[in-house]
Design a protein around this motif. Structure first.
Motif, PDB file in Angstrom:
ATOM      1  N   THR A 117       0.838  -1.146  -0.017  1.00 34.77           N
ATOM      2  CA  THR A 117       0.148  -0.193   0.200  1.00 34.77           C
ATOM      3  C   THR A 117       0.819   1.296  -0.007  1.00 34.77           C
ATOM      4  O   THR A 117       0.467   2.123  -0.636  1.00 34.77           O
ATOM      5  CB  THR A 117      -0.757   0.029   1.274  1.00 34.77           C
ATOM      6  N   PHE A 118       2.013   1.329   0.491  1.00 33.51           N
ATOM      7  CA  PHE A 118       2.621   2.384   0.706  1.00 33.51           C
ATOM      8  C   PHE A 118       3.487   2.681  -0.470  1.00 33.51           C
ATOM      9  O   PHE A 118       3.429   3.919  -1.147  1.00 33.51           O
ATOM     10  CB  PHE A 118       3.920   2.237   1.958  1.00 33.51           C
ATOM     11  N   ILE A 119       3.982   1.577  -0.981  1.00 32.89           N
ATOM     12  CA  ILE A 119       4.574   1.752  -2.537  1.00 32.89           C
ATOM     13  C   ILE A 119       3.567   2.207  -3.532  1.00 32.89           C
ATOM     14  O   ILE A 119       3.899   3.072  -4.262  1.00 32.89           O
ATOM     15  CB  ILE A 119       5.345   0.436  -2.751  1.00 32.89           C
ATOM     16  N   THR A 120       2.377   1.675  -3.630  1.00 28.66           N
ATOM     17  CA  THR A 120       1.669   2.093  -4.323  1.00 28.66           C
ATOM     18  C   THR A 120       0.936   3.411  -4.061  1.00 28.66           C
ATOM     19  O   THR A 120       0.553   4.253  -5.111  1.00 28.66           O
ATOM     20  CB  THR A 120       0.208   0.999  -4.341  1.00 28.66           C
ATOM     21  N   TRP A 121       0.595   3.726  -2.863  1.00 29.59           N
ATOM     22  CA  TRP A 121       0.079   5.239  -2.459  1.00 29.59           C
ATOM     23  C   TRP A 121       1.314   6.331  -2.769  1.00 29.59           C
ATOM     24  O   TRP A 121       0.853   7.353  -3.472  1.00 29.59           O
ATOM     25  CB  TRP A 121       0.174   4.990  -0.995  1.00 29.59           C
ATOM     26  N   ARG A 122       2.419   5.847  -2.801  1.00 30.67           N
ATOM     27  CA  ARG A 122       3.839   6.785  -2.979  1.00 30.67           C
ATOM     28  C   ARG A 122       3.691   7.101  -4.594  1.00 30.67           C
ATOM     29  O   ARG A 122       4.191   8.145  -5.075  1.00 30.67           O
ATOM     30  CB  ARG A 122       4.906   6.357  -2.348  1.00 30.67           C
ATOM     31  N   PHE A 123       3.628   6.155  -5.289  1.00 30.20           N
ATOM     32  CA  PHE A 123       3.610   6.194  -6.811  1.00 30.20           C
ATOM     33  C   PHE A 123       2.263   6.156  -7.334  1.00 30.20           C
ATOM     34  O   PHE A 123       2.318   5.799  -8.686  1.00 30.20           O
ATOM     35  CB  PHE A 123       4.569   5.232  -7.403  1.00 30.20           C
ATOM     36  N   PHE A 124       1.178   6.510  -7.059  1.00 30.09           N
ATOM     37  CA  PHE A 124      -0.194   6.016  -7.352  1.00 30.09           C
ATOM     38  C   PHE A 124      -0.456   6.871  -8.945  1.00 30.09           C
ATOM     39  O   PHE A 124      -1.043   6.478  -9.877  1.00 30.09           O
ATOM     40  CB  PHE A 124      -1.329   6.181  -6.501  1.00 30.09           C
TER      41      PHE A 124
END
Length: 164
Positions: free
Chosen positions: A87-94
């Protein structure tokens, strides 16, 4: 999540993914088909974090992971930390992920699912003294191949229900 803004759709899709994660195959089917089980929860979570980053955060992903740990009987906190990391990685690069083509999104998703499955296999292997097995790669490949139809289905549902 506000039910008036479609929060019930997000919650029901995650619950359906949890049901698919624990569903058993018929006994008449060969055992090797079970190795081709995708990571349903991670696919649905990836979609909602990419589409609604302001509504699905790290705490929600961690709580979903704790529920999945209890559901699957895995070490408590394992899926919580894996889902929160994805979620953090996706949220960071959404914003960047939204602009990627379908093939590029599949590549990113493959790496995320593969790394999550390797960590899961290592932790469960340390916990139960089992070896790392190759179905980890099969899970990542099947999840990647299922991403385009899952994305289109969830996007159509999101548009039809007007989830904001």
């Amino acid at each position: 999540m506000n039910p008036a803004r479609g929060g019930w759709v997000v919650l029901s899709s995650l619950l359906l993914a949890m049901l698919l994660a624990v569903a058993h195959l018929p006994e008449s089917w060969p055992n090797w088909i079970g190795w081709l089980r995708p990571n349903w929860i991670l696919l649905v979570l990836f979609f909602w974090v990419m589409e609604l980053p302001e509504r699905i955060g790290l705490i929600a992903a961690w709580v979903i992971g704790l529920l999945v740990d209890a559901l699957l009987g895995e070490p408590l906190g394992l899926n919580g930390i894996l889902f929160a990391s994805v979620t953090f990685i996706t949220w960071r690069f959404f914003e960047r992920l939204r602009m990627y083509s379908g093939v590029q999104q599949c590549g990113v998703l493959f790496m995320l699912v593969l790394s999550a499955e390797v960590v899961r296999a290592l932790v469960i292997g340390l916990d139960s003294n089992r070896e790392l097995v190759w179905p980890v790669l099969a899970t990542a490949l099947v999840s990647t191949l299922l991403w385009p139809p899952i994305y289109l289905i969830l996007l159509r549902i999101k548009t039809a229900v007007r989830v904001e």
